[in-house]
Scaffold this active site. Structure first.
Site, PDB file in Angstrom:
ATOM      1  N   ARG A  58     -11.545  -2.037  82.147  1.00  0.00           N
ATOM      2  CA  ARG A  58     -11.984  -2.972  81.117  1.00  0.00           C
ATOM      3  C   ARG A  58     -12.135  -4.379  81.656  1.00  0.00           C
ATOM      4  O   ARG A  58     -13.186  -5.001  81.498  1.00  0.00           O
ATOM      5  CB  ARG A  58     -10.982  -2.976  79.973  1.00  0.00           C
ATOM      6  CG  ARG A  58     -10.575  -1.589  79.540  1.00  0.00           C
ATOM      7  CD  ARG A  58      -9.274  -1.649  78.783  1.00  0.00           C
ATOM      8  NE  ARG A  58      -9.419  -2.440  77.580  1.00  0.00           N
ATOM      9  CZ  ARG A  58      -9.731  -1.920  76.407  1.00  0.00           C
ATOM     10  NH1 ARG A  58      -9.925  -0.635  76.276  1.00  0.00           N
ATOM     11  NH2 ARG A  58      -9.846  -2.682  75.354  1.00  0.00           N
ATOM     12  N   THR A  59     -11.073  -4.889  82.288  1.00  0.00           N
ATOM     13  CA  THR A  59     -11.108  -6.276  82.742  1.00  0.00           C
ATOM     14  C   THR A  59     -12.176  -6.459  83.816  1.00  0.00           C
ATOM     15  O   THR A  59     -12.936  -7.424  83.806  1.00  0.00           O
ATOM     16  CB  THR A  59      -9.731  -6.695  83.281  1.00  0.00           C
ATOM     17  OG1 THR A  59      -8.759  -6.414  82.278  1.00  0.00           O
ATOM     18  CG2 THR A  59      -9.689  -8.160  83.604  1.00  0.00           C
ATOM     19  N   LYS A  86      -5.099  -0.081 105.611  1.00  0.00           N
ATOM     20  CA  LYS A  86      -5.046  -0.086 107.073  1.00  0.00           C
ATOM     21  C   LYS A  86      -4.041  -1.090 107.603  1.00  0.00           C
ATOM     22  O   LYS A  86      -4.010  -1.359 108.797  1.00  0.00           O
ATOM     23  CB  LYS A  86      -6.437  -0.391 107.645  1.00  0.00           C
ATOM     24  CG  LYS A  86      -7.478   0.653 107.271  1.00  0.00           C
ATOM     25  CD  LYS A  86      -8.839   0.264 107.796  1.00  0.00           C
ATOM     26  CE  LYS A  86      -9.932   1.150 107.189  1.00  0.00           C
ATOM     27  NZ  LYS A  86     -11.254   0.528 107.290  1.00  0.00           N
ATOM     28  N   ARG A 108      -7.021  -9.349  90.783  1.00  0.00           N
ATOM     29  CA  ARG A 108      -5.888  -8.705  90.108  1.00  0.00           C
ATOM     30  C   ARG A 108      -4.997  -8.099  91.186  1.00  0.00           C
ATOM     31  O   ARG A 108      -5.497  -7.518  92.159  1.00  0.00           O
ATOM     32  CB  ARG A 108      -6.368  -7.607  89.164  1.00  0.00           C
ATOM     33  CG  ARG A 108      -5.209  -6.722  88.687  1.00  0.00           C
ATOM     34  CD  ARG A 108      -5.609  -5.801  87.580  1.00  0.00           C
ATOM     35  NE  ARG A 108      -5.798  -6.552  86.341  1.00  0.00           N
ATOM     36  CZ  ARG A 108      -5.943  -5.950  85.160  1.00  0.00           C
ATOM     37  NH1 ARG A 108      -5.928  -4.643  85.064  1.00  0.00           N
ATOM     38  NH2 ARG A 108      -6.108  -6.676  84.065  1.00  0.00           N
ATOM     39  N   HIS A 136      -1.813 -13.306  82.741  1.00  0.00           N
ATOM     40  CA  HIS A 136      -3.144 -12.733  82.585  1.00  0.00           C
ATOM     41  C   HIS A 136      -3.906 -13.716  81.697  1.00  0.00           C
ATOM     42  O   HIS A 136      -4.089 -13.478  80.512  1.00  0.00           O
ATOM     43  CB  HIS A 136      -3.025 -11.356  81.933  1.00  0.00           C
ATOM     44  CG  HIS A 136      -4.300 -10.554  81.950  1.00  0.00           C
ATOM     45  ND1 HIS A 136      -5.489 -11.060  82.421  1.00  0.00           N
ATOM     46  CD2 HIS A 136      -4.559  -9.296  81.536  1.00  0.00           C
ATOM     47  CE1 HIS A 136      -6.433 -10.125  82.296  1.00  0.00           C
ATOM     48  NE2 HIS A 136      -5.889  -9.050  81.773  1.00  0.00           N
TER      49      HIS A 136
END
Lengths: 317, 424
Positions: A58-59, A86, A108, A136
């Site tokens: 969604r975000t 890695k 994020r 957020h």
């Protein structure tokens, strides 16, 4: 112009005037988004990279759409599948991307503070799309816009934030934003899902839904974040639903015109009853998604204006 | 050869005095001290009214040899200690591999003798590999020179293993040093629970976990009669248990790190990983309680808890970053903050930083009296400076005091009468 920040890392550093500036601009973008031709050019020529170190649909979609509607070149990087595996450190990844000259970096990350750390190492604007259990900010801003449009104001409201507060960055950002805008915030939930030191937050805390929802204007439900729990916070989902899930009976304690919000994705039958979520007279959950795109357009637009401001006419006060 | 240091403020933790006088050194020991007319000597140093105290005895220094010599070696730690007025280092065994055999202990002793300009006494691991399953060879390790047994910050989760190790250690008169903490509660924690940790979204441990750990350990002390030292007590809630144990006559002492005496949780601010230590920094109330506990003598030892970490282990998100801070060179100026704040006087500070740790471990230092080794530090408690981490002698520069305004400069350090730091 009353927005001078270089990054949007959280609600905490924002002044109420800056919050209002973002919301005012977002209102205009809501109108644009409802036109058949949705294109603006505020970000034309700019490069936006979405770096998601944690799963998100969604975000990420919302940020991508926001950037594209304003004319940016948008690139999505699924960091879980990339060089982090890695052994590359967060800072090296940031420096690598920075060398490609992005203008906007949307990040994020599963660890609190990771976006702050990254922002120190790059010279573009960084937007926090959620860091651990910290903040957020765009979610809080879109919630604020939704409330302001539904209630006609964003102050002197009684707002209950309910459920899994302790694992929720959405709750933290909302708590800070709604406090800054002078609302009365209540937290409602089982004590095992309340953050420590809650007594010092300047909010009212309830362990009982009926008491906590009494006469509130806004009911903000939170998702039970099972993936962040290391076990044993609640006895079972059915008991949680019985005691803390929002259904018609519990909602009846709120004001008759109280709105119901949820940041999504919802667990129907865990924290919210499906009928309530779908009730177009009470639920503004779909509006929240719509506001999300507009708020992100506004935030990126404002940051881009600061990027483009000539250095000697700097926005520093 | 007789060396005289005259016109010095003599800080004597044994007598609790702070007075102007002279000190005479011969054959590596303190030959005489006094006030008034100084005796003849081959070499005379005018201290100019600055402070002369026993060299600091730093209990619980991590030197990353063997295993991580790029973080700290015996040479760099020795130079750092000399520059910080630390004349005796007591090393932790939490290296890679752990110091859990007499052979490994001999390596430490040999390396220290070869390259470190200060005294180095090693501690050995309490359990093999610090894994908390089987006790190490206490007898052999004592013979090889171990001054105490500890698993560092690894808590022995099995109470059965710990009780056996303590019982066995008691029969040898060995000192056991533990890290009091309830490991189930503190697992994964990066901060102390409370408003700050919650707003920052950091995994946190309740301060009560320390008291639970201490309560268990004290019960085991009562059961086994072992000599016990808690490496760091950092919360007010743990103090009554410590006080009771001492009143009941158990052989219990406790320490605290200089960071928990001079910093609090808010210093972490925007996720500054140099402030990530173990246990995490506490509230200001806890910090004040610890300072008072040192003043009253309830807490016996102040140490630097010197823990070198390279840049790569610290340049990470806070939760993932390594814990620990270097402290050998900042212990003294940080302690001066407590002195200038009027919280602790110099003899009290030196009791905790020199006399008490030496006595607890049966080492000869920590005194200014006749016949004591001439392990000395000459310092100016007033001299102001801005801490620059790049100038540290330690290979690792992870100090929380980088950029801080501090007071207190070391002018000279002597070990057994030999000057190991400062202009002659």
């Amino acid at each position: 112009m009353t927005f001078s920040a270089r990054h949007l890392l959280g609600i905490e550093p924002l002044h109420p005037v800056e919050i209002t500036t973002i919301l005012d601009l977002a209102d205009k973008y809501v109108d644009l988004n409802r036109q058949p031709n949705k294109h603006g050019d505020a970000l034309r020529g700019l490069t936006q990279i979405n770096m998601f170190f944690e799963n998100s649909t969604r975000t990420q979609a919302s940020f991508e759409l926001a950037g594209k509607r304003l004319g940016a070149d948008v690139m999505n990087m699924a960091m879980q599948a990339s060089s982090i595996k890695k052994g590359e450190t967060l800072i090296d990844t940031a420096l690598t991307l920075n060398a490609m000259h992005p203008d906007l970096l949307v990040v994020r990350h599963p660890h609190s503070g990771a976006v702050d750390l990254l922002a120190q190492k790059v010279n573009c604007a960084v937007l926090n799309a959620g860091d651990g259990k910290h903040e957020h900010p765009t979610q809080a801003l879109l919630d604020a816009l939704t409330i302001r449009r539904a209630k006609g104001r964003l102050h002197r409201l009684n707002i209950a934030i309910c459920g899994d507060i302790s694992h929720s960055r959405v709750a933290r950002s909302n708590l800070i934003l709604l406090g800054k805008m002078e609302n009365r915030v209540r937290l409602v939930g089982p004590p095992t899902l309340m953050p420590s030191g809650i007594g010092e937050f300047g909010v009212e805390v309830y362990e009982d839904m009926a008491e906590g929802l009494k006469d509130v204007d806004v009911v903000m439900m939170l998702r039970l974040q099972r993936e962040r729990m290391d076990g044993g916070f609640i006895p079972s989902e059915r008991e949680y639903y019985h005691r803390y899930g929002l259904d018609a009976e519990k909602l009846a304690h709120a004001k008759p015109d109280a709105i119901v919000m949820h940041p999504g994705p919802m667990n129907r039958g865990v924290e919210i009853d499906g009928d309530i979520a779908d009730d177009i007279n009470r639920s503004v959950i779909q509006e929240q998604v719509e506001m999300g795109v507009a708020v992100r357009m506004a935030a990126m637009d404002l940051l881009a204006r600061n990027l483009r401001a000539p250095k000697d006419e700097g926005v520093y006060v | 050869m007789k060396q005289l240091i005259e016109n010095a403020r003599l800080i004597d933790p044994e007598t609790g005095t702070d007075s102007l006088g002279w000190l005479l050194v011969k054959d590596g020991v303190i030959w005489d001290t006094g006030s008034g007319d100084a005796p003849e000597a081959d070499m005379v140093l005018d201290a100019g009214g600055k402070c002369l105290a026993p060299g600091i005895v730093d209990l619980g220094v991590k030197i990353c040899e063997p295993g991580e010599r790029h973080k700290e070696s015996f040479r760099s730690a020795g130079l750092a200690a000399a520059a910080g007025g630390v004349s005796t280092i007591v090393t932790r065994p939490d290296t890679l591999p752990a110091i859990d055999t007499p052979e490994a202990l001999e390596f430490v002793t040999r390396r220290a003798q070869e390259v470190a300009p200060v005294n180095v006494y090693p501690m050995a691991a309490l359990t093999k590999g610090r894994e908390g399953r089987e006790m190490t060879e206490f007898g052999f390790l004592l013979d090889a020179g171990a001054v105490a047994f500890t698993d560092g910050d690894a808590v022995t989760t099995s109470t059965k293993v710990l009780s056996r190790a303590m019982t066995y250690a008691r029969s040898l008169g060995a000192l056991v040093i533990a890290h009091p903490q309830e490991p189930g509660l503190s697992k994964g924690a990066a901060a102390t629970s409370g408003k700050f940790a919650s707003l920052k979204g950091l995994p946190a441990v309740t301060p009560m976990a320390e008291r639970m750990g201490l309560d268990r350990d004290i019960a085991l002390v009562e059961m086994t009669g072992v000599r016990y030292h808690a490496d760091q007590i950092t919360t007010a809630r743990a103090l009554p248990a410590l006080e009771r144990a001492k009143k009941n006559g158990f052989d219990v002492t406790a320490g605290v790190s200089i960071h928990h005496l001079t910093l609090n949780e808010f210093d972490v601010a925007d996720y500054r990983t140099f402030f990530k230590v173990k246990p995490p920094l506490r509230s200001e109330d806890d910090r004040n309680a610890m300072v008072e506990a040192v003043a009253s003598g309830l807490i016996d030892v102040i140490s630097s808890m010197h823990t070198p970490q390279d840049e790569e282990s610290k340049r990470l998100p806070f939760e993932e970053a390594a814990s620990g801070a270097v402290g050998l060179e900042t212990l003294l100026p940080a302690a001066m903050r407590l002195y200038h704040a009027g919280a602790l006087d110099l003899p009290t500070l030196w009791k905790a930083m020199s006399l008490n740790p030496a006595q607890r471990l049966g080492l000869p230092g920590g005194r200014l009296s006749q016949g004591a080794p001439a392990d000395l530090v000459l310092f100016d408690p007033e001299a102001p400076f801005v801490m620059d981490r790049t100038k540290l002698q330690s290979k690792s520069k992870n100090t929380p005091f980088d950029g801080a305004r501090m007071q207190g400069r070391v002018l000279g350090t002597w070990v057994a009468g030999n000057r190991v730091y400062g202009e002659s």
